[in-house]
Write an enzyme that holds these catalytic residues in place. Structure first.
Site, PDB file in Angstrom:
ATOM      1  CB  SER A 110      -3.356  -5.198   3.385  1.00 14.16           C
ATOM      2  OG  SER A 110      -3.822  -4.049   2.770  1.00 14.16           O
ATOM      3  N   GLY A 167      -4.991  -2.760  -2.332  1.00 15.92           N
ATOM      4  CA  GLY A 167      -5.224  -3.065  -3.741  1.00 15.92           C
ATOM      5  C   GLY A 167      -4.059  -3.854  -4.287  1.00 15.92           C
ATOM      6  CG  LEU A 168      -4.829  -6.766  -7.413  1.00 11.01           C
ATOM      7  CD1 LEU A 168      -5.425  -6.966  -8.806  1.00 11.01           C
ATOM      8  CD2 LEU A 168      -4.283  -8.075  -6.870  1.00 11.01           C
ATOM      9  CB  SER A 169       1.470  -5.446  -7.191  1.00 12.95           C
ATOM     10  OG  SER A 169       2.651  -4.844  -7.649  1.00 12.95           O
ATOM     11  N   GLY A 170       0.419  -2.398  -8.381  1.00 11.84           N
ATOM     12  CA  GLY A 170       0.156  -1.635  -9.592  1.00 11.84           C
ATOM     13  C   GLY A 170      -1.181  -0.922  -9.604  1.00 11.84           C
ATOM     14  N   GLY A 186      -2.036   1.634  -7.836  1.00 11.35           N
ATOM     15  CA  GLY A 186      -1.886   3.080  -7.631  1.00 11.35           C
ATOM     16  C   GLY A 186      -1.686   3.510  -6.194  1.00 11.35           C
ATOM     17  CE  LYS A 187      -0.724  -1.373  -2.733  1.00 16.25           C
ATOM     18  NZ  LYS A 187      -0.904  -1.904  -4.105  1.00 16.25           N
ATOM     19  CB  SER A 188       3.465   3.938  -4.533  1.00 17.97           C
ATOM     20  OG  SER A 188       3.786   2.829  -3.720  1.00 17.97           O
TER      21      SER A 188
END
Length: 189
Positions: free
Chosen positions: A88, A14-17, A19-21
């Site tokens: 990615s 997903g895009l930066s921001g 919620g991956k982290s």
């Protein structure tokens, strides 16, 4: 030692921001509580250690993602539950990662964190989007470099609308449904 005999790769994209982290940091301890050995391959950390020196050209981004896939495969085939948290951005490269990992018989679950660009920009505590829009961060994914969303991920989470708890519940259901995570009632039984 746990009874976990096989690992898997949970591939957040997903895009930066998006919620991956945040989701990774919430999910990893839950998986450990259920008896899994867990490793996290965070995109920023991998770039600092394993992919130091790579830039942000398409070739370098692809190299970075395929390095993450290689390490994830090695860990997962040795019984570790691996969570990757990297933008990615390119569909074809994610498919190459999937092929590399599943060729070893390792389950690969792609999870698209589908927050909108507007939501991701509003969450941007590092100011990366503002730098990109001002031309100080060329080639930034979602601004002047594409993000190609998955066409058929195993799970799509609208992290711009869903709470962290709702997203975690969906992830747990996915993993339990695939037989990759013991039900909470089975832990310690």
């Amino acid at each position: 030692m746990t009874g976990q005999t096989h690992g898997f790769v949970l591939w957040f994209t997903g895009l930066s921001g998006s919620g991956k982290s945040t989701l990774t940091n919430a999910l990893a301890p839950l998986l450990r509580e259920r008896g899994l050995r867990v490793e996290v391959l965070d995109g920023d950390e991998v770039r600092t250690h394993l992919s130091k020196g790579l830039g942000f050209s398409r070739e370098d981004r692809d190299t970075n993602i395929l390095r993450i896939a290689y390490v994830a495969k090695l860990l997962a085939r040795n019984g570790v539950a691996v969570i990757t948290a990297a933008i990615s951005p390119y569909r074809a490269t994610r498919e190459r990662a999937r092929e590399q990992i599943t060729a070893e018989g390792v389950p690969f679950l792609e999870v698209h964190l589908a927050a909108s660009l507007e939501t991701c920009e509003a969450r941007d505590v590092k100011g990366l989007y503002a730098e990109a829009r001002a031309g100080r961060r060329p080639g930034f994914t979602g601004i002047d470099d594409p993000y190609e969303p998955p066409e058929a991920p195993e799970l799509r989470l609208d992290t711009g609308v869903q709470s962290v708890e709702e997203s975690l519940a969906a992830l747990i259901r996915l993993l339990e449904g695939r037989g990759l995570l013991p039900a909470a009632s089975e832990v310690g039984a």
